[in-house]
Structures are given as C-alpha cells and as structure tokens.
Design an enzyme around this catalytic site. Sequence first.
Site, PDB file in Angstrom:
ATOM      1  CG  ASP A 282      58.883  87.360   8.748  1.00 28.42           C
ATOM      2  OD1 ASP A 282      59.528  87.781   7.783  1.00 28.42           O
ATOM      3  OD2 ASP A 282      58.183  88.092   9.484  1.00 28.42           O
TER       4      ASP A 282
HETATM    5  C1  GLC Z   1      57.263  91.378   8.725  1.00 25.14           C
HETATM    6  C2  GLC Z   1      58.700  91.317   8.295  1.00 25.14           C
HETATM    7  C3  GLC Z   1      59.671  91.162   9.432  1.00 25.14           C
HETATM    8  C4  GLC Z   1      59.104  91.888  10.649  1.00 25.14           C
HETATM    9  C5  GLC Z   1      57.882  91.121  11.084  1.00 25.14           C
HETATM   10  C6  GLC Z   1      57.174  91.797  12.266  1.00 25.14           C
HETATM   11  O1  GLC Z   1      56.454  90.709   7.812  1.00 25.14           O
HETATM   12  O2  GLC Z   1      59.057  90.386   7.284  1.00 25.14           O
HETATM   13  O3  GLC Z   1      60.929  91.713   9.033  1.00 25.14           O
HETATM   14  O4  GLC Z   1      60.066  91.932  11.688  1.00 25.14           O
HETATM   15  O5  GLC Z   1      56.956  90.911  10.024  1.00 25.14           O
HETATM   16  O6  GLC Z   1      56.667  93.032  11.876  1.00 25.14           O
END
Ligand code: GLC
Length: 741
Positions: A282
């Site tokens: 993430d």
């Molecule tokens: C965010 C989310 C994730 C997302 C990523 C990119 O913090 O937790 O679900 O795909 O970052 O935006």
Amino acid sequence: MSIAERKISVELFYQEKRHRLTYIIVFFAVFFVDVYSQINIPIYLNETKTIEERIEHALSLMSIEEKVAMCHAQSRFSSNGNPELGIPELKMSDGPHGIRMEIKWDSWEQADWTNDSCTAFPALTCLAASFNPDLSFSYGKALGEEARYRGKDVLLGPGVNIYRTPMNGRNFEYMGEDPYLSSRLVVPYIKGIQMNGVAACLKHFALNNQEDKRLTINVEVSDRALHEIYLPAFKTGVQEGKVWSIMGAYNKFRGDYCNQNDLLLNQILKKNWGFDGAVISDWGSVNNTKKAALNGLDIEMGSLTQYKNAYNNFYLAEPFLNMLRSGEIPVEVLDDKVRRILRLHFRTSMNRNRPFGSFSTKEHFAVSQQIAEEGVVLLKNKTNLFPIKKGQYKKILIVGENATKILTVGGGSSELKVKKEITPLKALSNKYGKDVISHTLGYSSDPALCQKASTQDSLISKAVEMAGLADVVIYIGGLNKDKNQDTEAADRLSYDLPFNQNRLIESLLSINKKVGIVLISGNAYAMPWINKASSIIQSWYLGSVAGDALANIISGEVNPSGKLPFSFPVKLEDSGAHAHDESSYPGVNGTVTYKDDILVGYRWFDAKRIKPQFPFGHGLSYTNFGLSNVKTNKKEYGVNDTIKVLFDIKNLGYLLGSEVVQIYVSQESPSLMRPIKELKGFKKVSLSPKESQKICIEIPTKSLAFYDDGKNGWVLEKDKYYVHVAFSSENVIKSIPISIE
Ligand code: GLC
C-alpha cells in the site's frame, strides 16, 4: 501485412486452379519465413515459448541494478520496466468502483486530463448485496475494459476486508461481514478484470478492518478468527480467482507491518496458498529495507511522498541494492521478486493478445445500473407505501441532501471523475414529472450550514411545512463520503446518522402518514425512529446511474432483490466489535485485539441471542416467495461428499422478482466453540409471477470444517449437522438434520 491478411490473400490466390503449384511454393516460403523470424526473436519476447521460459531468459539478461529498479515505483502510480529489453513500465490505477482520474506523475494532485471521465460502478457493498456472482463477473469485465482502455496494467482492487465494525470508514469498498459471501463474489470479479489483460490487486492483505490509526495499528487476532473469518476471501481470490497481484495492508499483524510480514506473505500467501503473483505495498506502508526484502514484498509503492522524486531512495531501491552488493541479502531474494514481477508483466503489459478495452460505454452504464438495481435492499414495507406508481400522487416531496449530492467524489482513493452521475432527484423528476416532484434539503453537510443550530432548525421547519402539504414524502438521506463518514483514513465518530437527520426524520413521520425512507450508506446506523417508519429502503453508493436505479425501484419498474451483506445492530454496543473494552476497538497503546474472535456479524448476534435491527441476508420484495419439497439428497455423508440441498421455489405474487435462498449450516456438538450457524451456500433465483423452479444448491462437506488452532489446520468432525434453508440469517424456513460419517 498481418498474418491474417497474408492468409486471406493466399487463400484467394489458391482458388485460381492454375496457380496451385505456385500456391504451394508460396505457402511453404511464408511458413519458413514465419518460423525463421520466430527463431530469431529473443526467447523472452518469443510468444511460442512458455511464460516461465521467457521469465528465466529475461532475468538472465538483466543487471542487478535493472532487477532492483523493477521492485519499486518510478512515479506515484507506476513502477519501472526495463528500457534496454523493451519491457514496459507497469501502470497502476485505483480503484474498485471505477478507474480513478489520471494523477500527476509525482504528486497526489489530479493531472486534469480531459479524456479520463469514467463509468462509476456501484460500491462493492452494493455488489455484495446483489448476492449475484454472475453480476460480479460482469462488473469485473466492464471495469477491466475501462482499465485496459485507460492503459492501466494493474487495477488496485477489489477490497475484501471483512466488515467487523460499523465504524470502519472503508466498509463501503468491501463485501460485508461474511467470508463465504465475499469469497463467492470476489472470484468472478477478478476473472472479469483479468480477462482484459489487466491484473486485479486484491486488497488490503490483511486485517485492515478499521481506518482509525490504520498506518500504525497492530492487530492481534486468534488463528481461528484469522483463518475462518479474515483470510478466506483472500485465499479464494488467490486459489480460485488466480489473482495476479495482492496489496499488503498498512497495519501491523502480530507486531510486523503487513508488507514486511514473513508469516502473512512468505508462509501463508506464497508457500501455503501457492500465490505466484506480485505483492504490491500500500502507498507508503514500507519502512524497513531488510524486512521488506526478506519477508515477501515485491513492489514498493508510495514511499517518501513528502519528498520530490524520491524514488531512488525507496527502501527497495538504493538501500536494497547496497545490501545485495554487500551480500547482506542474497541475490536469490531479488530474483524471486523479479520473477514474480516479470510474470505480472507477461500477463499484462507484454501480453500481445489482450483486448483493447472500452470506456464509458452504454454497455458499462447498463452493467452499472443492473448492479445498482440488484443491490438496493427493501428493508421494511409494512403499509406497502412502495412502490409509488406514476400518477398515484399529485404532490411528491423529496427531502434530503442525498437526493442531490454528488457521491462519486470523495471517500479517498476510490474517488472518481465520472462521465455522468444521475442524482435521485433528477431521476425522480424525470420519472414522475417536474410538476409532481418538489425538493427541500431538510439537512445539510455543508460545514458553513450544518454547524449552526438556527440553520438546522430552519431547514427542518421548512421541510416539515412542505411535508404537511405533500401527498407523500420520500426521504433521501444517510451518510456520505465526507471525513468521519464513509471514507478512507478515518473512522466514524458516531453510530447515528449525522447532521441531525434523526430529528428531521422523526418530524417528517409525525407530520405525514406517508413517508418512504431511503438511506444511502456503506455502513449500518441507528434507527431510533424505526417503529414509526413503515417503509425503508437501504441504498448504497450506486455510481453513475444511481438516480435511475433508485427511481426504478421506488416506482416498481424494478422489483428490489438486494439482501443485507452486513447486520444492522440496534445500537453500537450490540455489535461484537463493541461489546468489549477499547482494546477491542479502536485499540489501546497501538494494539487492537479482536476479542469477538470468530463471532463476527450474525455469528455474534446468534451466539449472544441479540436481535439486530435488520439481520444479515435480509431483504424484501414487492412480491413474495414460497418454498416446498425442501430436502437433502441424503441423510449421511462422507468427508469427500457433496451435500445437495433441493427445494421448489415459487413466486406467489403478480410481479417478476428474485429471491436469494441462503443455506446456513450448524454442527451439533463440535469439539471447539463454533458459531451457531454459518453461511455455506446461496442462490439467487428470478421468477415470473406464479412461476416455480426446482433448485439444487451444492455444498462440499469439506466446507463444513473448522480451523483447529491446536492442530494448525482444518478439521471436519464426524457429527450431526443441521442444514438451514433460509431467506435471511434470521428467517430460517426449514432445518434438515444430516450426519457426516
Ligand atoms: C491508499 C489506499 C489503497 C489505494 C492506494 C493508492 O492509501 O489504502 O487502497 O489503492 O493508497 O491510492
């Protein structure tokens, strides 16, 4: 000239009898040219070779620097390819409900492109409420076509974290409280996406069941709850869905961050489940090179976003390279990552046969509307206020901000820039006529307005005054995508509907006998006015065609068939996650301990004999259904058998409708504590008026096993079981005793 064109011209040539000899010479010449040219293509580019052969060849051509480059981002939403070898960069995009607008290269800002207004599909809670795996495939296919058209190789979704607490801001992005329901729906969604040559990215692995302190919170949970509740949808997504990538969650699990967690990534995901894809972190969830490298992370995304162009300083960039050069980390660790990343490339960016996709098409809007219409849940309809027929009333008052609020924006990374969003008010005016429909806000989420009591009072008194003059009132409220409601990075602060809606609803119910209540949300909420409300619809974030779908349900053009994918507790402390102290939610001293253990959702309400406001699996229809000849094919089953649950279902009314028959199973005397019953099968059946169908739902006996943490494995005990055939987790029509020998 393409191979196909060559073949056609040769066929035409052949038809001229006199050219037969020439044809044969030409044919073999073409054949050998083809073979020769294939021979000359380097193995990693040669599509007659297996992907594994191509991976090994590409790996053998890469320097250690080129390999490390593939293990981390080069921009906010892309990771490095290999320019020398002509391996493209990997382009990623959110989200689970639609393709996010283009984001700038090295910031979170929108890139303001003019060609990226997408189809917004309903939130995954709506898909879950449809209880329709076929529709889930259509969802994934359409979403994958949009991702493909937008040139994305990895779609950052779906999310399958279990709905443990109604306070979790991101529940709207997930598929509810039951692991079996999530498992059945996630597989077709993944297959639909990946048939476009776009990787799904199953998230957030694992135990990301709250947004409060999500970047640091450590989750402690038993092995039983881990394997019986929180992992099944991921395991099924990997083993049945064959998902090509997984996103590690922000939180810690048993002390280690999920993207640096040997137990989760190396032991469970890669070794036990056989996952052959890539683990993508993430955004900004990595903080230790050695742990990320050794514990199973493959691609690091979103680190150090507080600095400009910091990609070479990522934990899996220079620091990783240095540890490899010094021998502190063996090169085999790097090669395993690069094999997985190359496999992801050969399935996506280097897959020449993948389709070209399509974007914001009428077919996609139709799929979005169908999911919306199949997911809306009729909770209560005591006085048959719904459906409201066209022409039935002369004055229909619509009250509520959610009748006009744009709900595809906000909510965090699942935000969308849409080609269109039809609001409920617009659709209701189109359906019933502008002269019939009037609207007043009733409440406002606008900080400039909703903070002042005087403003709230005036909004309510205006609504009450207008309601007194209307033939019927349709209230459209609920939550929205603002902070501390249904949004990422923060949890709700109250189980109540915000902005004084309860007082407004009570006032409307007291002034007019005909009030239909429609609530839009991704979470449950308190309903203190429930005994005065005769007609309630639970709606979801329905996406681009929200208004039309809702108007079709309200008018009866579409018969509602949705079922709740999560329970509605009467009050928050009735919920398993809130029945203990703060250590069980939101956690103390940085750790949250899931003291509800395996008793999540209806499992809790059954065990504690607590009656929820509305139970999991509940949903009414404008018609009704009867079951008969309910039986199982046998009474005794072996451990490798399949239980066949057979029944006739009949539409007893005068409207086409669908029912979801659910099968729950109980074990009579398990050696370990088990939930009273667990969902093990379901089938959605569409029936014309008076139509009857014979249905068979198959349940492998293996699926009745429970996880024995003493034995670190699944156990199916010889015992007496009960097969409950039901219309909801509370409405069991018949229970059939069986035994497993
Ligand atoms: C965010 C989310 C994730 C997302 C990523 C990119 O913090 O937790 O679900 O795909 O970052 O935006």
